[in-house]
Design a protein around this motif. Structure first.
Motif: not given
Length: 118
Positions: A45-46, A49, A53, A107, A113-114
């Motif tokens: 998940s990180s 994200r 970005t 995503w 987004g998520l």
């Protein structure tokens, strides 16, 4: 009458201690495995994200989304995480999962987004 100075543990006492340790291990090991799985899911998940970005920064500079996430400046994929990106003209979608995790994260930049937060 002779006095015996006995020291040590009886067999029953040792068996009780071994049984208690076995019960504690039976409880702790599955819980530990679940915590590890959650950690691997959080890593995926990180990474997703961070990818988003980097994709948005790339889009701001080039007016197009990148096809290959490994070419994005500032993005480094974690070991074990697999990521797929589908760039569009005005948005992109991406999926990420970890080989040892049990969840795939999605995503969608057009839809906020998520999509399936942990």
């Amino acid at each position: 009458m002779m006095m015996r100075n006995e020291k040590g543990f009886t067999l029953i006492e040792l068996l009780v201690v071994v049984a208690i340790i076995g019960i504690l291990a039976a409880i702790a090991i599955p819980q530990f495995s679940e915590y590890r799985k959650q950690g691997f899911n959080a890593r995926a998940s990180s990474d997703l994200r961070n990818l988003a970005t980097a994709e948005e920064a790339y889009f701001a500079a080039n007016a197009v989304y990148a096809n290959d996430p490994l070419t994005l400046t500032g993005f480094k994929k974690s070991p074990g995480v697999s990521i797929t990106v589908a760039p569009g003209s005005v948005s992109f979608t991406a999926n990420a999962s970890h080989a040892a995790g049990d969840k795939t994260f999605n995503w969608d930049s057009a839809n906020g987004g998520l999509q399936n937060a942990p």
